[in-house]
Design an enzyme around this catalytic site. Structure first.
Site, PDB file in Angstrom:
ATOM      1  N   ARG A 301       0.808  -1.219   0.000  1.00 24.51           N
ATOM      2  CA  ARG A 301       0.000   0.000   0.000  1.00 24.51           C
ATOM      3  C   ARG A 301       0.845   1.275   0.000  1.00 24.51           C
ATOM      4  NH1 ARG A 301      -5.085  -0.088   2.436  1.00 24.51           N
ATOM      5  NH2 ARG A 301      -4.395  -1.821   3.710  1.00 24.51           N
ATOM      6  N   ARG A 336     -13.717  -1.605  -0.491  1.00 27.32           N
ATOM      7  CA  ARG A 336     -13.044  -1.328   0.778  1.00 27.32           C
ATOM      8  C   ARG A 336     -13.934  -0.629   1.818  1.00 27.32           C
ATOM      9  NH1 ARG A 336      -9.147   1.264   1.700  1.00 27.32           N
ATOM     10  NH2 ARG A 336      -8.151  -0.169   3.138  1.00 27.32           N
ATOM     11  N   CYS A 365     -26.532  -3.585  -6.486  1.00 29.28           N
ATOM     12  CA  CYS A 365     -27.826  -3.858  -5.859  1.00 29.28           C
ATOM     13  C   CYS A 365     -27.694  -4.151  -4.377  1.00 29.28           C
ATOM     14  CB  CYS A 365     -28.489  -5.018  -6.597  1.00 29.28           C
ATOM     15  SG  CYS A 365     -28.630  -4.687  -8.350  1.00 29.28           S
ATOM     16  N   GLU A 366     -27.081  -3.258  -3.653  1.00 28.80           N
ATOM     17  CA  GLU A 366     -26.931  -3.410  -2.208  1.00 28.80           C
ATOM     18  C   GLU A 366     -26.945  -2.027  -1.570  1.00 28.80           C
ATOM     19  OE1 GLU A 366     -24.044  -5.947  -0.546  1.00 28.80           O
ATOM     20  OE2 GLU A 366     -24.043  -7.320  -2.253  1.00 28.80           O
TER      21      GLU A 366
HETATM   22  N1  LLP Z   1       3.263  -9.040   3.336  1.00 29.49           N
HETATM   23  C1  LLP Z   1       2.284  -9.933   3.577  1.00 29.49           C
HETATM   24  C2  LLP Z   1       2.629 -11.286   3.962  1.00 29.49           C
HETATM   25  C3  LLP Z   1       0.950  -9.546   3.413  1.00 29.49           C
HETATM   26  O1  LLP Z   1      -0.012 -10.425   3.652  1.00 29.49           O
HETATM   27  C4  LLP Z   1       0.647  -8.221   3.025  1.00 29.49           C
HETATM   28  C5  LLP Z   1      -0.741  -7.800   2.852  1.00 29.49           C
HETATM   29  C6  LLP Z   1       1.701  -7.336   2.777  1.00 29.49           C
HETATM   30  C7  LLP Z   1       3.009  -7.773   2.962  1.00 29.49           C
HETATM   31  C8  LLP Z   1       1.482  -5.918   2.326  1.00 29.49           C
HETATM   32  O2  LLP Z   1       0.778  -5.143   3.223  1.00 29.49           O
HETATM   33  P1  LLP Z   1       0.605  -3.568   2.924  1.00 29.49           P
HETATM   34  O3  LLP Z   1       1.975  -2.952   3.002  1.00 29.49           O
HETATM   35  O4  LLP Z   1       0.032  -3.430   1.584  1.00 29.49           O
HETATM   36  O5  LLP Z   1      -0.313  -3.093   3.994  1.00 29.49           O
HETATM   37  N2  LLP Z   1      -7.222  -5.822   1.187  1.00 29.49           N
HETATM   38  C9  LLP Z   1      -6.811  -5.069   2.361  1.00 29.49           C
HETATM   39  C10 LLP Z   1      -5.354  -5.244   2.677  1.00 29.49           C
HETATM   40  C11 LLP Z   1      -4.956  -6.694   2.849  1.00 29.49           C
HETATM   41  C12 LLP Z   1      -3.503  -6.861   3.125  1.00 29.49           C
HETATM   42  C13 LLP Z   1      -3.100  -8.282   2.888  1.00 29.49           C
HETATM   43  N3  LLP Z   1      -1.732  -8.558   3.119  1.00 29.49           N
HETATM   44  C14 LLP Z   1      -7.151  -3.598   2.157  1.00 29.49           C
HETATM   45  O6  LLP Z   1      -7.651  -3.233   1.096  1.00 29.49           O
HETATM   46  O7  LLP Z   1      -6.942  -2.776   3.074  1.00 29.49           O
END
Ligand code: LLP
Length: 436
Positions: A301, A336, A365-366
């Site tokens: 992110r 999200r 539709c929600e």
């Molecule tokens: N490493 C591992 C093992 C992970 O599972 C994840 C994210 C990351 C790194 C990266 O995390 P970041 O730096 O992007 O926070 N769909 C959710 C976020 C799910 C994160 C899953 N794992 C959202 O939209 O907020």
């Protein structure tokens, strides 16, 4: 002459100033138009249609460079799940990052990008036999094992010397949304440190002649605010390294570095992280008389979120107890808000003026298909207006669905005044292709 002066003006410049920190680097206002990577949003919408996910290439590259500059001794591994796209993986390879994939599918994109296998790490609490075979066939450098079953399966499939890391649940609460808090006990990820399962996993890996333990891994969650959470994780992980009895050369502290979504929110203190976590590692290792492992981090992110902007067209405005502004996308391109209660800022492109609070909703539709609640938009907002939502670069393309058989939007990269799709818009032919 500035770029803003060169670009055609779209009328009086009544648009409010850009909220600092939310938009891609170099975003500017030309008249009331919004210029992303040198390309006016009105032109992007006309050329590529809406909804359209715009991605500023130079912002992505700049964040990747910041990570490498802040952590010159560490391996920076881009979390490929945050924006799965071969072109983005190529940028990461060029910037010297490694890549984390969590399935054979993400690995297929990495292969399409020509990403060096020697810099790919595979993750996942469930890796199917297909995932493991694809990883082994492609020769990914490290596989992060996540269960006793997987250690056995991988041990049987792997040729001699496959490097593995062990995913550990360190029992650290990163104070984030429960759905993305992965460092605490009582959940599906990793081997618990507290129960002794992590130490047991070290012994089990040692018992597999085809596997070679090279490191320990933890990922405490996503949208993590405080450096202190990582310091705590580092302390606990060094404690585990000290009790392993075998050399552990790599310590992967995962990703999770927070990105700002709303005006006034701050970015993650990356340089504070680099300084404090490095200090913690050195102190704890000296105390426990173990060599300092090489640090790995896995940002997703923090690299791509603020480089993304989604453009929507207003389709209808409904006045009732509040004003609903309905757009041509919704939870199929951004689930999200409904999944994590995420909140977004919204801007009308092309006009400013007195505002009123509105609720921006999608076409699905929600009743829960809400993109942004209680956001200020010009009081005369009407069908045909163009809206821009910043901070949509991470986990938007990744989480998009075809709900209601709505086709998924393209991802259009912008740079130096040039726009090009790096993911094309889904078509009805794409949808129909799956039905025999
Ligand atoms: N490493 C591992 C093992 C992970 O599972 C994840 C994210 C990351 C790194 C990266 O995390 P970041 O730096 O992007 O926070 N769909 C959710 C976020 C799910 C994160 C899953 N794992 C959202 O939209 O907020």
């Amino acid at each position: 002459m500035t770029l803003a002066e060169l670009l055609p003006s779209t009328g009086c410049s009544t648009a409010p100033a850009l909220e600092p920190g939310l938009w891609p680097d170099g975003t500017l206002l030309a008249g009331s138009d919004l210029v992303l990577g040198g390309v006016p949003a009105t032109r992007l919408a006309a050329q590529f249609g809406t909804p359209c996910q715009v991605l500023d290439e130079l912002s992505v590259r700049a964040r990747a460079r910041e990570f490498r500059a802040a952590l010159p001794d560490a391996e920076v591994v881009f979390a490929g799940k945050s924006l799965p796209c071969p072109e983005v993986y190529r940028w990461m390879a060029q910037e010297g990052l490694s890549l984390d994939v969590s399935s054979a599918g993400e690995l297929a994109l990495a292969r399409a990008a020509g990403f060096p296998a020697s810099r790919i790490v595979m993750h996942g609490n469930v890796k199917t036999a297909e995932d493991l075979k694809a990883a082994l066939q492609h020769g990914v450098s490290r596989i992060v094992v996540d269960s006793v079953d997987e250690i056995g399966q991988l041990g049987a499939l792997a040729r001699h010397g496959q490097e593995v890391m062990i995913r550990v649940t360190p029992g650290v609460d990163a104070h984030t949304h429960a759905a993305i808090a992965t460092g605490v006990e009582d959940q599906k990820f990793g081997f618990s440190l507290a129960s002794g399962a992590a130490l047991d996993a070290v012994l089990r890996v040692a018992g597999q002649p085809s596997l070679r333990l090279v490191g320990l891994h933890c990922h405490i969650g996503s949208q993590v605010r405080h450096v202190a959470s990582y310091e705590e994780a580092a302390r606990r992980m060094v404690g585990l390294i000290a009790s392993c009895g075998v050399p552990v050369g790599q310590l992967d502290l995962g990703g999770g570095f927070r990105a700002p979504y709303l005006p006034g929110e701050s970015s993650f203190d990356l340089f504070g992280f680099a300084h404090r976590v490095r200090g913690t590692l050195h102190r704890e290792c000296a105390l426990r008389r173990v060599p300092v492992p090489r640090l790995l981090v896995e940002p997703g992110r923090a690299i791509v979120a603020n480089a993304g902007v989604t453009l929507y067209r207003v389709c209808a405005v409904k006045e009732g107890t509040r004003t609903f502004v309905a757009v041509d996308g919704g939870m199929s391109d951004n689930p999200r808000p409904s999944l994590y209660g995420a909140r977004y800022a919204v801007r009308l492109v092309g006009r400013g003026g007195p505002t009123k609070p509105v609720t921006v909703v999608g076409r699905h539709c929600e009743a829960g298909d809400v993109l942004a609640e209680n956001v200020p938009l010009p009081a005369d907002v009407h069908a045909g207006d163009l809206l821009a939502v910043p901070v949509t670069g991470a986990y938007h393309h990744a989480l998009a669905s075809n709900y209601n058989q709505v086709c998924r939007p393209p991802v259009v990269a912008v740079r130096d005044g040039v726009a090009r799709p790096v993911v094309r818009r889904e078509t009805e032919e794409d949808l129909l292709r799956r039905y025999p």
